[in-house]
Design a protein around this motif. Structure first.
Motif, mmCIF file in Angstrom:
data_model
loop_
_atom_site.group_PDB
_atom_site.id
_atom_site.type_symbol
_atom_site.label_atom_id
_atom_site.label_comp_id
_atom_site.label_asym_id
_atom_site.label_seq_id
_atom_site.Cartn_x
_atom_site.Cartn_y
_atom_site.Cartn_z
ATOM 1 N N ASP A 63 0.817 -1.219 0.000
ATOM 2 C CA ASP A 63 0.000 0.000 0.000
ATOM 3 C C ASP A 63 0.847 1.263 0.000
ATOM 4 O OD1 ASP A 63 -2.247 -1.605 0.109
ATOM 5 O OD2 ASP A 63 -2.347 -1.565 2.290
ATOM 6 N N THR A 64 1.937 1.265 0.792
ATOM 7 C CA THR A 64 2.753 2.472 0.959
ATOM 8 C C THR A 64 4.225 2.125 1.106
ATOM 9 O OG1 THR A 64 0.949 3.603 2.117
ATOM 10 C CG2 THR A 64 3.152 4.536 2.375
ATOM 11 N N ILE A 65 5.065 2.873 0.410
ATOM 12 C CA ILE A 65 6.512 2.857 0.651
ATOM 13 C C ILE A 65 6.936 4.305 0.842
ATOM 14 C CG2 ILE A 65 8.809 2.340 -0.224
ATOM 15 C CD1 ILE A 65 7.679 0.096 -1.851
ATOM 16 N N SER A 66 7.468 4.618 2.008
ATOM 17 C CA SER A 66 7.887 5.984 2.318
ATOM 18 C C SER A 66 9.314 5.939 2.855
ATOM 19 C CB SER A 66 6.945 6.604 3.364
ATOM 20 O OG SER A 66 7.337 7.931 3.660
ATOM 21 N N LEU A 67 10.240 6.550 2.129
ATOM 22 C CA LEU A 67 11.651 6.459 2.473
ATOM 23 C C LEU A 67 12.279 7.838 2.649
ATOM 24 C CD1 LEU A 67 12.768 3.733 -0.107
ATOM 25 C CD2 LEU A 67 12.077 3.380 2.281
ATOM 26 N N VAL A 68 13.100 7.956 3.681
ATOM 27 C CA VAL A 68 13.946 9.139 3.880
ATOM 28 C C VAL A 68 15.347 8.731 3.433
ATOM 29 C CG1 VAL A 68 14.910 10.777 5.529
ATOM 30 C CG2 VAL A 68 12.564 9.928 5.835
ATOM 31 N N VAL A 69 15.895 9.428 2.445
ATOM 32 C CA VAL A 69 17.187 9.043 1.885
ATOM 33 C C VAL A 69 18.155 10.222 1.898
ATOM 34 C CG1 VAL A 69 16.079 7.334 0.393
ATOM 35 C CG2 VAL A 69 16.525 9.639 -0.485
ATOM 36 N N GLY A 103 8.806 7.953 -10.070
ATOM 37 C CA GLY A 103 7.617 8.800 -10.119
ATOM 38 C C GLY A 103 6.389 8.099 -10.682
ATOM 39 N N ASP A 104 6.584 6.853 -11.150
ATOM 40 C CA ASP A 104 5.475 6.123 -11.767
ATOM 41 C C ASP A 104 4.565 5.452 -10.744
ATOM 42 O OD1 ASP A 104 6.629 6.880 -14.103
ATOM 43 O OD2 ASP A 104 7.391 4.899 -14.649
ATOM 44 N N TYR A 105 4.945 5.505 -9.468
ATOM 45 C CA TYR A 105 4.185 4.797 -8.443
ATOM 46 C C TYR A 105 3.525 5.778 -7.487
ATOM 47 C CZ TYR A 105 6.885 0.849 -10.189
ATOM 48 O OH TYR A 105 7.430 -0.105 -11.006
ATOM 49 N N GLY A 106 2.196 5.725 -7.420
ATOM 50 C CA GLY A 106 1.465 6.649 -6.553
ATOM 51 C C GLY A 106 1.578 6.319 -5.083
ATOM 52 N N ASN A 107 2.034 5.112 -4.749
ATOM 53 C CA ASN A 107 2.169 4.701 -3.348
ATOM 54 C C ASN A 107 3.587 4.882 -2.826
ATOM 55 O OD1 ASN A 107 3.299 2.735 -4.970
ATOM 56 N ND2 ASN A 107 2.521 0.995 -3.762
ATOM 57 N N LEU A 108 4.437 5.569 -3.592
ATOM 58 C CA LEU A 108 5.836 5.754 -3.207
ATOM 59 C C LEU A 108 6.107 7.203 -2.806
ATOM 60 C CD1 LEU A 108 8.758 4.665 -3.015
ATOM 61 C CD2 LEU A 108 9.012 5.254 -5.444
ATOM 62 N N GLU A 109 6.701 7.382 -1.634
ATOM 63 C CA GLU A 109 7.113 8.705 -1.154
ATOM 64 C C GLU A 109 8.624 8.693 -0.908
ATOM 65 O OE1 GLU A 109 3.032 9.589 1.477
ATOM 66 O OE2 GLU A 109 4.978 9.297 2.462
#
Length: 243
Positions: free
Chosen positions: A155-161, A175-181
């Protein structure tokens, strides 16, 4: 605090916290010692008598809970230093007294016959999750393709890099994935952490500055997962969203 300098006082307070009766406590503490200890605790306002039993006061209960969290956090910190003796073990200040929340953590270490064990265990856990939050100042070579596959199922992938990691993953169609932050950290965190709905993973850097790929800390309790989510949120609020 002087009150907690006596093992007997702590033993009586712990028993009261477990709601043991007077007779139950006297089964493991001599009657004379019990009476002396209770009298002292009454004088300092930590306990009171009611219907022939001794109970914690609100003040005693609050102080004991804080003391227990402090003691368990110190014990957890000691475990971390023993497991990672040559490492920089650092957490934001507000998490210092919350280390007790990861007390169930176990260390996954490389073995001569399985040098990639920490990485394998980590990725195995990730395959059974719905949401992934992380702080990633480091990058395994297979991470971009691995997370690309996960992005299609979670559902969600949110990464601080870090900027260095961002430069690498920018070559992929993130940018192709709406569930990626993706968030860019203002400076490189001295810790790597991933938390999902099922587990928390934490890795540390050596004092020399290199990351230790041979050991990973894994915890699965609800407390540890809450700790991990709050930890990631701390770094995310300091970062700038890119995607």
């Amino acid at each position: 605090m002087k009150i907690f300098s006596s093992e007997r006082r702590i033993e009586v307070l712990d028993a009261l916290l477990r709601q043991e009766s007077k007779d139950e406590i006297k089964q493991h503490i001599p009657s004379s010692t019990y009476a002396f200890t209770v009298n002292y605790l009454k004088k300092v306002g930590f306990v009171r008598e009611a219907d022939g039993e001794v109970l914690l006061t609100d003040r005693g209960h609050a102080n004991l809970i804080i003391f227990e969290r402090f003691k368990e956090s110190i014990e957890t910190l000691r475990m971390l230093y023993e497991a990672f003796p040559d490492h920089v073990i650092t957490f934001p200040d507000e998490f210092a007294l919350r280390l007790c929340e990861i007390r169930d953590a176990r260390v996954i270490a490389s073995e001569p016959s399985d040098i990639l064990k920490p990485h394998r265990v980590f990725t195995d856990y990730l395959r059974n999750t719905r949401e992934i939050y992380g702080v990633s100042p480091i990058l395994f070579p297979d991470y971009p393709e691995f997370f690309k596959g996960l992005a299609e199922s979670v559902d969600t992938i949110s990464l601080v890099v870090t900027q260095e990691v961002l430069d690498i993953i920018s070559g992929y169609p993130i940018g192709d994935y709406g569930n990626l932050e993706i968030y860019l950290a203002p400076e490189a965190p001295r810790i790597a952490a991933t938390v999902t709905n099922t587990f928390l993973s934490i890795g540390f850097f050596y004092k020399s500055g290199s990351y230790d790929f041979t050991r990973d800390l894994i915890a699965t309790s609800p407390e540890a997962i809450k700790f991990g989510k709050d930890l990631i949120h701390h770094y995310r609020t300091q970062s700038r969203r890119i995607v």
